[in-house]
Design a protein around this motif. Structure first.
Motif, PDB file in Angstrom:
ATOM      1  N   GLU A  29      41.037  34.933  49.324  1.00  0.00           N
ATOM      2  CA  GLU A  29      40.483  34.248  50.487  1.00  0.00           C
ATOM      3  C   GLU A  29      39.597  33.074  50.072  1.00  0.00           C
ATOM      4  N   GLU A  32      36.019  33.832  49.250  1.00  0.00           N
ATOM      5  CA  GLU A  32      35.780  34.747  48.141  1.00  0.00           C
ATOM      6  C   GLU A  32      35.119  33.995  46.989  1.00  0.00           C
ATOM      7  N   ARG A 138      40.463  39.393  38.548  1.00  0.00           N
ATOM      8  CA  ARG A 138      40.029  39.685  39.913  1.00  0.00           C
ATOM      9  C   ARG A 138      39.894  41.193  40.041  1.00  0.00           C
ATOM     10  N   SER A 140      38.732  44.126  42.656  1.00  0.00           N
ATOM     11  CA  SER A 140      38.354  44.403  44.045  1.00  0.00           C
ATOM     12  C   SER A 140      37.034  45.161  44.065  1.00  0.00           C
TER      13      SER A 140
END
Length: 168
Positions: A29, A32, A138, A140
């Motif tokens: 996004e 982000e 990345r 989460s």
């Protein structure tokens, strides 16, 4: 995915816009922190190529594809850590040279920023030129603890040949 870059400083803005559009469709996004980090890395790598070589370059962006394993646990691990890779290929054989910028200098911090923001970075000879790359993992929010336990999101100090860099 790749974008050809002309040896013109205006290309840096075009590279950022191109990268943002590619990130938008990848599940990363725009708001982000990862997206902003990647855009800054694109900016630094493309700026270095344009300013220091004066030759055309190619920006490559490798986004993770959703990999699903046969079990829920394997899917969770695949979604927990995904690596985004940026590469800039240019026609200059001259290796990148990190600088230590003094106080008010406006240049000389690009590779220090790359070193501080990327999980890994480096360069290699590529034909008559070179490839400078960096990777960002990345993780989460819900899976960061699992990934860190596996060592995937830990960032070790990067090194350039025999020199280690510390961003101050």
């Amino acid at each position: 995915m790749q974008l050809e870059i002309r040896p013109d400083p205006a290309e840096v803005g075009r590279a950022r816009r191109w990268a943002r559009s590619r990130l938008a469709g990848s599940g990363i996004e725009a708001d982000e922190p990862l997206a902003e980090t990647l855009i800054l890395l694109v900016s630094e790598l493309v700026t270095n190529a344009v300013v220091h070589t004066g030759r055309p370059a190619v920006l490559r962006l490798s986004l993770p594809s959703l990999v699903t394993g046969p079990t829920a646990g394997e899917r969770a691990v695949a979604e927990a850590v995904a690596t985004v890779r940026l590469e800039v290929l240019d026609a200059s054989a001259r290796p990148p040279r990190p600088r230590c910028a003094d106080g008010d200098e406006t240049n000389g911090r690009g590779l220090a920023l790359v070193d501080g923001l990327a999980d890994r970075w480096g360069w290699s000879s590529e034909g008559a030129g070179k490839r400078i790359w960096c990777e960002v993992d990345r993780c989460s929010a819900t899976a960061t603890a699992t990934a860190a336990a596996a060592g995937a999101c830990d960032s070790a100090p990067a090194a350039y040949e025999d020199l280690a860099f510390e961003v101050v």
